[in-house]
Design an enzyme around this catalytic site. Structure first.
Site, short mmCIF file in Angstrom:
data_model
loop_
_atom_site.label_atom_id
_atom_site.label_comp_id
_atom_site.label_asym_id
_atom_site.label_seq_id
_atom_site.Cartn_x
_atom_site.Cartn_y
_atom_site.Cartn_z
N CYS A 6 -10.21 -9.29 0.54
CA CYS A 6 -10.29 -10.74 0.75
C CYS A 6 -11.37 -11.11 1.74
CB CYS A 6 -8.96 -11.27 1.25
SG CYS A 6 -7.55 -10.41 0.58
N GLN A 44 0.83 -1.21 0.00
CA GLN A 44 0.00 0.00 0.00
C GLN A 44 0.86 1.25 0.00
OE1 GLN A 44 -3.33 0.51 -0.24
NE2 GLN A 44 -3.72 -1.68 -0.37
#
Ligand SMILES: *Cc1c(COP(=O)(O)O)cnc(C)c1O
Length: 386
Positions: free
Chosen positions: A331, A185
């Site tokens: 996820c 990220q």
């Protein structure tokens, strides 16, 4: 289906490929298709493209060219970092202890858990504060002579918190322990200086910064012990076998270079929009908390919990209204368990189940945020248990 709006606010899950990146990649599919390992001219052309990409990635992240290896994704980079260092250190000096933060991405967490469960490493989770941040003093207390590797992510994908990575790296280096940081990220938004910060291993993935999916890189400081997990040819210093995916490697480098070009400017712009969004959400919706650190967070990242709300239902309602957001991690859809990351930050389950992550893109207009803010309070109301 006729969607009332069409607003993507899930840029931490993935980003579109920048047109300039696509353009840079295209010739390497069917014109310059050589194998960089071939000795002939066509192979050499391809090798030059990979070398150039390596140079760009190194320059963008404060590393040396020979410290960059290309992988198939951020997850693979995390796997190689953890598995490779754990096995190498066990072999070299019997080190058997793995220390990671409890808010790591599953690519790190599940790898460490497998090492513990199947290969008898001892896994220990570091404490984090209420923002999900790791403190270097807490790490220092837990480092042992038999610690094989420490893994602390640069910035969290779910709650946006940025860790004090240079300090953490220094603590590890003083004790001679390998330090890995998942910057998948962070690389999209924050300046990273691999050499200066003293990091041993650092993972990135292209699709988080407007590059293609299916390509990543791992930076490896030259003295780091690492056992390769993908064996075969001599590619990538023998650390990662497999014919180079030349177009995707070129795309990763181009995307990273473009990201670093106007990073500061973009971050300032994103912070303004992010802080507007955060303050409006907290103002307009009762029983709402911000998750993650209020300032030390990714510039494009806002995340919340709504008390007694059903986070999955909230996502469905927002999607039906044309807003694509997330509960924190791509996820976790369809999983009614509260997120481990939120629990580790001390957020009670009756709050954590109502989580929302909104991540802005380079070109997210204020109008999209206004439209989102018009819809969100009603959706949260509906998603709250009666
Ligand atoms: C997306 C992400 C990964 C996984 O990267 P892939 O390239 O999708 O495998 C790992 N860590 C973090 C923090 C991420 O956000």
């Amino acid at each position: 289906m006729n969607r009332p709006a069409n607003v993507y606010l899930d840029y931490a899950a993935t980003t579109p490929v920048d047109k300039r990146v696509l353009h840079a990649m295209l010739p390497y599919f069917s014109e310059d298709y050589g194998n960089p390992s071939s000795a002939h001219w066509r192979g050499q052309q391809a090798e030059a493209a990979v070398d150039q990409a390596r140079k760009i990635v190194a320059e963008c992240l404060g590393a040396k060219r020979e410290e960059v290896i290309f992988t198939s994704c951020g997850s693979e980079s995390d796997n190689l970092a953890l598995r490779g260092s754990a096995f190498a250190r066990r072999k070299k000096c019997g080190a058997n202890h793995i220390l990671i933060s409890p808010v790591e991405h599953h690519a790190v967490l599940h790898t460490a858990e497998q090492l513990a469960k199947e290969f008898e490493f001892e896994l220990e989770l570091l404490p984090v504060d209420k923002y999900g941040m790791v403190h270097p003093e807490e790490l220092a207390k837990r480092l042992r002579p038999d610690t094989a590797v420490v893994s602390v992510m640069y910035a969290n994908n779910e709650i946006g918190t940025i860790n004090p990575i240079a300090e953490i790296a220094q603590v590890c280096r003083q004790k001679g322990v390998i330090f890995h940081s998942d910057a998948v990220q962070a690389a999209a938004h924050l300046p990273i200086d691999f050499g200066k910060e003293g990091i041993d291993l650092l993972a990135i993935g292209a699709h988080k910064f407007y590059g293609p999916k299916g390509v990543g890189a791992l930076l490896i400081q030259k003295d780091t012990d690492l056992l390769p997990t993908l064996t075969g040819g001599k590619q990538e210093n023998g650390l990662r076998a497999g014919t180079h995916n030349v177009p995707l490697i070129v795309g990763l480098a181009e995307a990273l270079a473009l990201t670093k070009q106007d990073e500061d400017e973009r971050a300032k712009d994103a912070v303004c929009k992010r802080d507007f969004l955060i303050s409006e959400v907290l103002k307009r919706i009762p029983d709402t908390r911000l998750t993650g650190h209020p300032e030390k967070r990714l510039p494009n990242h806002a995340s919340f919990v709504f008390h007694h709300a059903d986070g999955n239902l909230l996502l469905i309602l927002l999607d039906a209204a044309g807003f694509e957001v997330s509960s924190g991690s791509a996820c976790k859809v369809g999983n009614p368990k509260p997120s481990d990351v939120l629990l580790a930050a001390g957020i009670p389950a009756d709050w954590a189940l109502g989580s929302l992550r909104v991540t802005l893109g380079r070109d997210t207009p204020m109008g999209d945020l206004d439209a989102f803010l018009d819809v969100l309070p009603g959706a949260v109301e509906k998603a709250r248990k009666k």
